[in-house]
Scaffold this motif. Structure first.
Motif, PDB file in Angstrom:
ATOM      1  N   TYR A 179      29.919 -26.216 -49.203  1.00  0.00           N
ATOM      2  CA  TYR A 179      29.255 -26.893 -48.095  1.00  0.00           C
ATOM      3  C   TYR A 179      28.536 -25.899 -47.184  1.00  0.00           C
ATOM      4  N   ARG A 218      28.544 -31.805 -45.338  1.00  0.00           N
ATOM      5  CA  ARG A 218      29.553 -32.835 -45.573  1.00  0.00           C
ATOM      6  C   ARG A 218      28.963 -34.242 -45.517  1.00  0.00           C
ATOM      7  N   THR A 219      28.132 -34.512 -44.522  1.00  0.00           N
ATOM      8  CA  THR A 219      27.522 -35.845 -44.406  1.00  0.00           C
ATOM      9  C   THR A 219      26.628 -36.138 -45.602  1.00  0.00           C
ATOM     10  N   GLY A 220      25.867 -35.147 -46.012  1.00  0.00           N
ATOM     11  CA  GLY A 220      25.011 -35.319 -47.179  1.00  0.00           C
ATOM     12  C   GLY A 220      25.818 -35.566 -48.437  1.00  0.00           C
ATOM     13  N   CYS A 221      26.994 -34.932 -48.524  1.00  0.00           N
ATOM     14  CA  CYS A 221      27.863 -35.143 -49.680  1.00  0.00           C
ATOM     15  C   CYS A 221      28.324 -36.597 -49.752  1.00  0.00           C
ATOM     16  N   ILE A 222      28.722 -37.149 -48.607  1.00  0.00           N
ATOM     17  CA  ILE A 222      29.172 -38.548 -48.580  1.00  0.00           C
ATOM     18  C   ILE A 222      28.036 -39.483 -48.972  1.00  0.00           C
ATOM     19  N   ILE A 223      26.845 -39.232 -48.438  1.00  0.00           N
ATOM     20  CA  ILE A 223      25.692 -40.094 -48.742  1.00  0.00           C
ATOM     21  C   ILE A 223      25.337 -40.006 -50.219  1.00  0.00           C
ATOM     22  N   LEU A 268      34.198 -44.959 -47.661  1.00  0.00           N
ATOM     23  CA  LEU A 268      33.547 -44.777 -46.361  1.00  0.00           C
ATOM     24  C   LEU A 268      34.467 -45.183 -45.212  1.00  0.00           C
ATOM     25  N   ARG A 306      37.837 -41.184 -51.024  1.00  0.00           N
ATOM     26  CA  ARG A 306      36.810 -40.432 -50.308  1.00  0.00           C
ATOM     27  C   ARG A 306      35.837 -39.811 -51.306  1.00  0.00           C
ATOM     28  N   GLU A 308      33.774 -36.416 -52.425  1.00  0.00           N
ATOM     29  CA  GLU A 308      33.995 -34.985 -52.292  1.00  0.00           C
ATOM     30  C   GLU A 308      33.192 -34.229 -53.348  1.00  0.00           C
ATOM     31  N   CYS A 322      28.357 -34.562 -55.576  1.00  0.00           N
ATOM     32  CA  CYS A 322      29.513 -35.231 -54.972  1.00  0.00           C
ATOM     33  C   CYS A 322      29.804 -36.546 -55.682  1.00  0.00           C
TER      34      CYS A 322
END
Length: 343
Positions: free
Chosen positions: A14, A100-105, A165, A170, A172, A180
């Motif tokens: 990250y 991290r936010t980009g990974c979730i998206i 979400l 989760r 990752e 991710c």
């Protein structure tokens, strides 16, 4: 600096390139992965865009039975644009570049499009089985049925990809840390329960539907052929055509998605299993490669689509001679419908 899970070996990705000597892959390895992913992503974008554009341009293709094909192209295009393009870029950089936010998206987007595509393959199997085999008697497959099936594929995928979400599971980093997905490594019972449900309802169920639907379809064709109700071997030719489609469909499904699903189950059931980051990356790439297999099978093995798509791709040139498209298959299906319909 944000806190990262210590249990994840590639979590430092990250933050940028890994310190010298701690890379999960040598620089040449990341570049190779980037090239391989580009070889799948570029054709996937071109072919799936072609299916969508050609269908919108030609009224003859906007039939209820083709809605699912276009829906699958939309889902596969979404996977290629999110997961494919980002994998090319991140592997070229050697680390995940969006934080991290980009990974979730990215994880959510790729999972949403990917499971929608799988559900659509199952939807196509059901549609063709009902049209040819008529297990519930004569059914007029209308636009409302097609739209309902397409909507269901998106709703089902959304239902099972949204929980991470909100705390159940989760998203990752996975593999070599350049993409991710749902977190297969977390041993928390909450996460494990999500992964098991995800596997059963988003992988196993679509596959069982595909196998059951096409088994019924092949059985119907063989039954009609044995009764000798079609002259000139048309039933045998139709059966062979469907059989080839079934084999390709099931094989590509297994090759693309089963390794990924198997890896997830292995990691969940045997968390201490020695799985290298590179080995964990291979199933990810196989799953993403399905975005190019699907349009090849359903576009180029469908003469109706091919008649419009090839000239579109070749700027008006058609290397194949003009022929009557699908007349024999239409005659076969019509005869089957008449024969298997209840009196």
């Amino acid at each position: 600096m944000m806190q990262l899970p210590a249990s994840l070996p590639n979590a430092s990705s990250y933050l940028g390139p890994s310190p010298e000597g701690k890379e999960l892959l040598p620089r040449a390895g990341f570049i190779t992965l980037s090239i391989i992913m580009a070889m799948f992503t570029v054709p996937a974008i071109v072919l799936n865009s072609t299916v969508i554009v050609v269908s919108l341009m030609n009224k003859q293709l906007r039939q209820p039975l083709n809605y699912a094909l276009v829906n699958m192209a939309v889902a596969d295009l979404g996977t290629a644009l999110t997961g494919g393009v980002l994998s090319v870029v991140n592997n070229a950089l050697g680390y995940f570049s969006l934080g991290r936010t980009g990974c979730i998206i990215e994880g959510f987007s790729v999972a949403l499009f990917g499971i929608t595509s799988l559900c659509t393959v199952a939807l196509i199997a059901i549609e063709r089985m009902f049209v040819v085999s008529k297990p519930l008697g004569p059914i007029s497959f209308q636009t409302k049925h097609a739209v309902g099936g397409v909507a269901l594929s998106w709703v089902w995928s959304l239902i099972w990809n949204t929980p991470p979400l909100f705390g159940w599971g989760r998203y990752e980093l996975e593999g070599v840390g350049t993409s991710c997905a749902p977190d297969w490594h977390n041993r928390d019972p909450n996460n494990v329960s999500y992964i098991l449900c995800y596997f059963l309802l988003c992988f196993a169920v679509p596959f069982l539907i595909i196998v059951a639907s096409y088994s019924k379809l092949i059985y119907t064709l063989r039954q009609v052929s044995a009764m000798g109700c079609i002259e000139g071997g048309a039933a045998a030719k139709a059966e062979a055509k469907v059989a080839r489609m079934v084999v390709l469909m099931v094989v590509t499904f297994l090759v693309s998605w089963l390794p990924y699903a198997t890896l997830a189950l292995v990691v969940v059931s045997h968390p201490d299993a020695p799985i290298s980051p590179l080995l964990g990356t291979v199933p990810v790439y196989l799953a993403k490669s399905s975005t190019v297999y699907n349009p090849l099978i359903y576009l180029y093995m469908n003469k109706q689509f091919r008649r419009y798509a090839v000239p579109f791709l070749l700027c008006g040139r058609d290397p194949w001679p003009s022929e009557e498209e699908g007349s024999e298959m239409q005659t076969t299906v019509a005869t089957i419908n008449n024969k298997v319909s209840p009196s």
